[in-house]
Design a protein around this motif. Sequence first.
Motif, PDB file in Angstrom:
ATOM      1  N   ASN A 173       0.801  -1.223   0.000  1.00  0.00           N
ATOM      2  CA  ASN A 173       0.000   0.000   0.000  1.00  0.00           C
ATOM      3  C   ASN A 173       0.838   1.280   0.000  1.00  0.00           C
ATOM      4  OD1 ASN A 173      -3.082  -0.533   0.197  1.00  0.00           O
ATOM      5  ND2 ASN A 173      -2.144  -2.103   1.496  1.00  0.00           N
ATOM      6  N   SER A 174       2.132   1.132   0.147  1.00  0.00           N
ATOM      7  CA  SER A 174       2.996   2.303   0.032  1.00  0.00           C
ATOM      8  C   SER A 174       3.547   2.457  -1.384  1.00  0.00           C
ATOM      9  CB  SER A 174       4.168   2.201   1.009  1.00  0.00           C
ATOM     10  OG  SER A 174       5.034   1.124   0.650  1.00  0.00           O
ATOM     11  N   ALA A 175       3.202   1.498  -2.264  1.00  0.00           N
ATOM     12  CA  ALA A 175       3.711   1.546  -3.638  1.00  0.00           C
ATOM     13  C   ALA A 175       2.789   0.719  -4.533  1.00  0.00           C
ATOM     14  CB  ALA A 175       5.145   1.015  -3.697  1.00  0.00           C
ATOM     15  N   LEU A 176       1.598   1.223  -4.766  1.00  0.00           N
ATOM     16  CA  LEU A 176       0.595   0.470  -5.499  1.00  0.00           C
ATOM     17  C   LEU A 176       0.793   0.569  -7.011  1.00  0.00           C
ATOM     18  CD1 LEU A 176      -2.621   1.337  -3.471  1.00  0.00           C
ATOM     19  CD2 LEU A 176      -1.381  -0.849  -3.486  1.00  0.00           C
ATOM     20  N   LEU A 177       0.357  -0.483  -7.690  1.00  0.00           N
ATOM     21  CA  LEU A 177       0.319  -0.521  -9.145  1.00  0.00           C
ATOM     22  C   LEU A 177      -1.130  -0.307  -9.564  1.00  0.00           C
ATOM     23  CD1 LEU A 177       2.540  -3.687  -9.680  1.00  0.00           C
ATOM     24  CD2 LEU A 177       3.273  -1.300  -9.476  1.00  0.00           C
ATOM     25  N   VAL A 178      -1.377   0.735 -10.331  1.00  0.00           N
ATOM     26  CA  VAL A 178      -2.743   1.126 -10.675  1.00  0.00           C
ATOM     27  C   VAL A 178      -2.923   1.084 -12.182  1.00  0.00           C
ATOM     28  CG1 VAL A 178      -4.483   2.961 -10.541  1.00  0.00           C
ATOM     29  CG2 VAL A 178      -2.899   2.588  -8.624  1.00  0.00           C
ATOM     30  N   VAL A 179      -4.091   0.599 -12.626  1.00  0.00           N
ATOM     31  CA  VAL A 179      -4.432   0.633 -14.037  1.00  0.00           C
ATOM     32  C   VAL A 179      -5.723   1.424 -14.193  1.00  0.00           C
ATOM     33  CG1 VAL A 179      -5.692  -1.577 -13.940  1.00  0.00           C
ATOM     34  CG2 VAL A 179      -4.798  -0.750 -16.124  1.00  0.00           C
ATOM     35  N   ALA A 180      -5.787   2.235 -15.241  1.00  0.00           N
ATOM     36  CA  ALA A 180      -6.966   3.063 -15.484  1.00  0.00           C
ATOM     37  C   ALA A 180      -7.318   3.007 -16.962  1.00  0.00           C
ATOM     38  CB  ALA A 180      -6.707   4.503 -15.046  1.00  0.00           C
ATOM     39  N   SER A 181      -8.484   3.508 -17.279  1.00  0.00           N
ATOM     40  CA  SER A 181      -8.992   3.456 -18.650  1.00  0.00           C
ATOM     41  C   SER A 181      -8.129   4.273 -19.598  1.00  0.00           C
ATOM     42  CB  SER A 181     -10.426   3.976 -18.686  1.00  0.00           C
ATOM     43  OG  SER A 181     -10.903   4.020 -20.012  1.00  0.00           O
ATOM     44  N   TYR A 212      -9.242  10.592  -7.634  1.00  0.00           N
ATOM     45  CA  TYR A 212      -9.399   9.445  -6.731  1.00  0.00           C
ATOM     46  C   TYR A 212      -8.079   8.679  -6.604  1.00  0.00           C
ATOM     47  CZ  TYR A 212     -11.022   5.153  -4.603  1.00  0.00           C
ATOM     48  OH  TYR A 212     -11.167   4.093  -3.748  1.00  0.00           O
ATOM     49  N   ILE A 213      -7.419   8.432  -7.708  1.00  0.00           N
ATOM     50  CA  ILE A 213      -6.147   7.708  -7.679  1.00  0.00           C
ATOM     51  C   ILE A 213      -5.120   8.463  -6.835  1.00  0.00           C
ATOM     52  CG2 ILE A 213      -4.192   6.958  -9.109  1.00  0.00           C
ATOM     53  CD1 ILE A 213      -6.243   6.383 -11.345  1.00  0.00           C
ATOM     54  N   ALA A 214      -5.201   9.787  -6.846  1.00  0.00           N
ATOM     55  CA  ALA A 214      -4.250  10.606  -6.086  1.00  0.00           C
ATOM     56  C   ALA A 214      -4.353  10.376  -4.583  1.00  0.00           C
ATOM     57  CB  ALA A 214      -4.468  12.087  -6.394  1.00  0.00           C
ATOM     58  N   ARG A 215      -5.391   9.704  -4.128  1.00  0.00           N
ATOM     59  CA  ARG A 215      -5.550   9.426  -2.702  1.00  0.00           C
ATOM     60  C   ARG A 215      -4.689   8.240  -2.252  1.00  0.00           C
ATOM     61  NH1 ARG A 215     -11.078   9.385  -0.162  1.00  0.00           N
ATOM     62  NH2 ARG A 215      -9.737  10.129   1.497  1.00  0.00           N
ATOM     63  N   TYR A 216      -4.108   7.540  -3.215  1.00  0.00           N
ATOM     64  CA  TYR A 216      -3.274   6.378  -2.914  1.00  0.00           C
ATOM     65  C   TYR A 216      -1.806   6.710  -3.141  1.00  0.00           C
ATOM     66  CZ  TYR A 216      -7.625   3.692  -3.151  1.00  0.00           C
ATOM     67  OH  TYR A 216      -8.894   3.214  -2.936  1.00  0.00           O
ATOM     68  N   LYS A 217      -0.932   5.910  -2.550  1.00  0.00           N
ATOM     69  CA  LYS A 217       0.494   6.000  -2.807  1.00  0.00           C
ATOM     70  C   LYS A 217       0.801   5.074  -3.982  1.00  0.00           C
ATOM     71  CE  LYS A 217       1.635   7.079   1.992  1.00  0.00           C
ATOM     72  NZ  LYS A 217       2.352   6.629   3.216  1.00  0.00           N
ATOM     73  N   VAL A 218       1.058   5.671  -5.114  1.00  0.00           N
ATOM     74  CA  VAL A 218       1.165   4.933  -6.370  1.00  0.00           C
ATOM     75  C   VAL A 218       2.620   4.881  -6.835  1.00  0.00           C
ATOM     76  CG1 VAL A 218       0.446   4.842  -8.785  1.00  0.00           C
ATOM     77  CG2 VAL A 218      -1.173   5.601  -7.017  1.00  0.00           C
ATOM     78  N   ALA A 219       3.091   3.671  -7.067  1.00  0.00           N
ATOM     79  CA  ALA A 219       4.441   3.498  -7.591  1.00  0.00           C
ATOM     80  C   ALA A 219       4.457   3.532  -9.105  1.00  0.00           C
ATOM     81  CB  ALA A 219       5.025   2.177  -7.096  1.00  0.00           C
ATOM     82  N   TYR A 220       3.384   3.049  -9.694  1.00  0.00           N
ATOM     83  CA  TYR A 220       3.351   2.956 -11.157  1.00  0.00           C
ATOM     84  C   TYR A 220       1.903   2.946 -11.609  1.00  0.00           C
ATOM     85  CZ  TYR A 220       3.991   1.096 -15.879  1.00  0.00           C
ATOM     86  OH  TYR A 220       3.966   0.914 -17.228  1.00  0.00           O
ATOM     87  N   MET A 221       1.625   3.643 -12.703  1.00  0.00           N
ATOM     88  CA  MET A 221       0.268   3.660 -13.248  1.00  0.00           C
ATOM     89  C   MET A 221       0.328   3.416 -14.745  1.00  0.00           C
ATOM     90  SD  MET A 221      -2.815   6.319 -12.523  1.00  0.00           S
ATOM     91  CE  MET A 221      -1.902   7.764 -13.004  1.00  0.00           C
TER      92      MET A 221
END
Length: 269
Positions: A159-167, A178-187
């Motif tokens: 949760n300190s480095a999430l992998l996120v996929v979006a449309s 919304y995605i900015a509310r997470y700690k994202v390592a890669y999108m």
Amino acid sequence: MDFQKLTDIMRRLALQAGDKIMEIYDGPDFEVQLKSDDSPVTIADQAADDIISAGLRAAFPDVALVTEEQADSHGETAKTFLIVDPLDGTKEFIKRRGDFTVNIAYVVDGEPVRGIVYAPAKGRLFYTDADGQSVEETGPFAANETGMKSPIAVSEPDNSALLVVASKSHRDAATDNYIARYKVAYMKSAGSSLKFCLVATGEADLYPRVGRTMEWDTAAGHAVLKGAGGAVVRFDDHTPLTYGKNIFENPFFIAYAPGVELKFPRCQS
């Protein structure tokens, strides 16, 4: 339901539809028309729908069938039904970007229990087997001969480095906020129901959708993700996303690996 028969038939029809789609995709320019909701449709959508619908009706005549390309099926009220998007990601198909899929799912009492997602231009095939475990089959693919299958499973997310996929085609400020509310390592961006499959294989941890979708867009990918240990919940209250809703329209939702610490919309924080 004979789940082995269902798996075999969904797989065969998805591959046959994919072959027809690629024949058109690799051919000369094709006409693009607009539906009543201004979404695009091509001859590939209809050709794939013809193949899948005929095959499902022949194999399962007593099971209701809902398909995007047949408006008269959108008033179906059965609790158990097959649901099809013969070409999900038509915009990606038109732009020849490859991120389109064939989606077939089986829904029982609001839950997508089996599904198949085939991305013919990407050479990726995901489905639930007879036992409900999700697998990825590697090509080359043959409709009447199953290739090498490997079980797939969601990640154990950090949760300190999430992998996120979006449309890819429907990205907007609300999604980014919304995605900015997470700690994202890669999108990464992806089209069609491939986003569910990337979460199912552990290539992503989280896929939020803050935008309109229909059940035929999501049921197959949802089933694949569920069979890999993942889940899909409503964006507003995090209750499970269910199927068989009025006109088959979805609320906003979040698809994720269960280890993700989900955030509520800011108004509910």
